[in-house]
Design an enzyme around this catalytic site. Structure first.
Site, PDB file in Angstrom:
ATOM      1  N   HIS A 102     -10.037  -5.255  -3.322  1.00 31.26           N
ATOM      2  CA  HIS A 102      -8.956  -5.764  -2.817  1.00 31.26           C
ATOM      3  C   HIS A 102      -8.915  -6.349  -1.434  1.00 31.26           C
ATOM      4  CE1 HIS A 102      -9.769  -1.316  -2.434  1.00 31.26           C
ATOM      5  NE2 HIS A 102      -9.207  -1.340  -1.119  1.00 31.26           N
ATOM      6  N   SER A 155     -12.085   3.666  -1.386  1.00 35.51           N
ATOM      7  CA  SER A 155     -11.513   4.724  -2.347  1.00 35.51           C
ATOM      8  C   SER A 155     -11.055   4.185  -3.762  1.00 35.51           C
ATOM      9  CB  SER A 155     -10.294   5.289  -1.707  1.00 35.51           C
ATOM     10  OG  SER A 155      -9.353   4.670  -1.425  1.00 35.51           O
ATOM     11  N   ASP A 164       0.953  -1.226   0.071  1.00 33.77           N
ATOM     12  CA  ASP A 164      -0.175   0.067  -0.102  1.00 33.77           C
ATOM     13  C   ASP A 164       0.699   1.196   0.040  1.00 33.77           C
ATOM     14  OD1 ASP A 164      -3.322   0.511   1.153  1.00 33.77           O
ATOM     15  OD2 ASP A 164      -1.695   2.181   1.203  1.00 33.77           O
ATOM     16  N   HIS A 181      -6.973  -5.817   2.148  1.00 34.86           N
ATOM     17  CA  HIS A 181      -5.807  -5.194   2.888  1.00 34.86           C
ATOM     18  C   HIS A 181      -5.227  -6.195   3.812  1.00 34.86           C
ATOM     19  CE1 HIS A 181      -6.578  -0.807   2.133  1.00 34.86           C
ATOM     20  NE2 HIS A 181      -7.884  -1.323   2.029  1.00 34.86           N
ATOM     21  N   ASN A 183     -12.799  -3.486   2.469  1.00 38.51           N
ATOM     22  CA  ASN A 183     -13.876  -2.142   2.529  1.00 38.51           C
ATOM     23  C   ASN A 183     -14.948  -2.004   1.254  1.00 38.51           C
ATOM     24  OD1 ASN A 183     -12.602  -0.842   4.798  1.00 38.51           O
ATOM     25  ND2 ASN A 183     -11.209   0.023   3.535  1.00 38.51           N
TER      26      ASN A 183
HETATM   27  P1  DGP Z   1      -9.623   1.456   0.218  1.00 34.30           P
HETATM   28  O1  DGP Z   1      -9.691   2.555   1.171  1.00 34.30           O
HETATM   29  O2  DGP Z   1     -10.215   0.122   0.862  1.00 34.30           O
HETATM   30  O3  DGP Z   1     -10.345   1.797  -1.194  1.00 34.30           O
HETATM   31  O4  DGP Z   1      -8.130   1.265  -0.164  1.00 34.30           O
HETATM   32  C1  DGP Z   1      -7.239   1.596  -1.057  1.00 34.30           C
HETATM   33  C2  DGP Z   1      -5.760   1.663  -0.801  1.00 34.30           C
HETATM   34  O5  DGP Z   1      -5.303   1.742  -1.803  1.00 34.30           O
HETATM   35  C3  DGP Z   1      -5.524   2.582   0.420  1.00 34.30           C
HETATM   36  O6  DGP Z   1      -5.138   2.370   1.467  1.00 34.30           O
HETATM   37  C4  DGP Z   1      -4.260   3.498  -0.411  1.00 34.30           C
HETATM   38  C5  DGP Z   1      -3.881   2.492  -1.609  1.00 34.30           C
HETATM   39  N1  DGP Z   1      -3.706   3.361  -2.840  1.00 34.30           N
HETATM   40  C6  DGP Z   1      -4.147   4.441  -3.479  1.00 34.30           C
HETATM   41  N2  DGP Z   1      -3.536   4.605  -4.482  1.00 34.30           N
HETATM   42  C7  DGP Z   1      -2.453   3.897  -4.790  1.00 34.30           C
HETATM   43  C8  DGP Z   1      -1.264   3.693  -5.547  1.00 34.30           C
HETATM   44  O7  DGP Z   1      -1.513   4.538  -6.676  1.00 34.30           O
HETATM   45  N3  DGP Z   1      -0.265   2.424  -5.388  1.00 34.30           N
HETATM   46  C9  DGP Z   1      -0.359   1.736  -4.270  1.00 34.30           C
HETATM   47  N4  DGP Z   1       0.458   1.038  -3.871  1.00 34.30           N
HETATM   48  N5  DGP Z   1      -1.443   1.869  -3.405  1.00 34.30           N
HETATM   49  C10 DGP Z   1      -2.593   2.902  -3.359  1.00 34.30           C
END
Ligand code: DGP
Length: 116
Positions: free
Chosen positions: A102, A97, A30, A104, A89
Site C-alpha cells: 500500500h 503492520s 486510513d 500512504h 513501509n
Molecule cells: P502500515 O503501517 O504502513 O502497514 O500501514 C497500515 C495502515 O493501515 C495504518 O496506517 C492503519 C491502516 N489500517 C489498519 N487497519 C485498517 C482498517 O481496517 N481499515 C482502514 N481503512 N485502514 C486500516
C-alpha cells in the site's frame, strides 16, 4: 491469500471509505489518519510489500502512482503549492503492520521531514 485485511477491503468483505478504484487498484481512507488527508492506495491483487514487486508487476506498480495522483487531485492537493507525501513501509523497522502493498497518501498540512 486466505486472511489479509486489505484483500478483504478490496473484496468488499470489510467496510472502508473507498475514494477511488480502478481495474488494478483501490484507494480508501486510513482508519487512523495521520494527516487531514490520509488515503491508502492498494493493488487489487495481493502483493506483500514494495520489496516483493517484480518486473512483471510494472503495470500495477505504475497504477498505484497514477491512482495516488488521481486521489490527490480529487482531494485538492494536486497543485505544486499544496502537494502531498507518498510513503511505502517495508518491514518491521518501518512499522509496516499490514502485509499487503500500500501507498500512504498524506496531505492537507505542511509536513516536516518525518514519516508523516
Ligand atoms: P502500515 O503501517 O504502513 O502497514 O500501514 C497500515 C495502515 O493501515 C495504518 O496506517 C492503519 C491502516 N489500517 C489498519 N487497519 C485498517 C482498517 O481496517 N481499515 C482502514 N481503512 N485502514 C486500516
Amino acid at each position: 491469500m486466505s486472511s489479509c485485511l486489505f484483500c478483504d477491503i478490496v473484496a468488499g468483505d470489510v467496510p472502508a471509505e473507498i475514494v477511488h478504484s480502478t481495474d488494478l487498484t483501490v484507494a480508501f481512507r486510513d482508519v487512523n489518519p495521520a494527516a487531514p488527508v490520509h488515503v491508502l492506495v492498494v493493488p487489487r491483487r495481493h502483493i506483500e510489500s514494495a520489496a516483493a514487486i517484480e518486473a512483471a508487476d510494472a503495470e500495477v506498480a505504475a497504477a498505484l502512482f497514477t491512482t495516488a495522483r488521481a486521489v490527490a487531485e480529487a482531494e485538492g492537493l494536486g497543485s505544486t503549492e499544496r502537494g502531498y507525501r507518498l510513503v511505502m513501509n517495508v518491514g518491521a523497522d518501518s512499522l509496516n503492520s499490514v502485509p499487503h502493498l500500500h501507498v500512504h497518501l498524506l496531505g492537507g498540512r505542511p509536513m516536516g521531514w518525518s514519516p508523516a
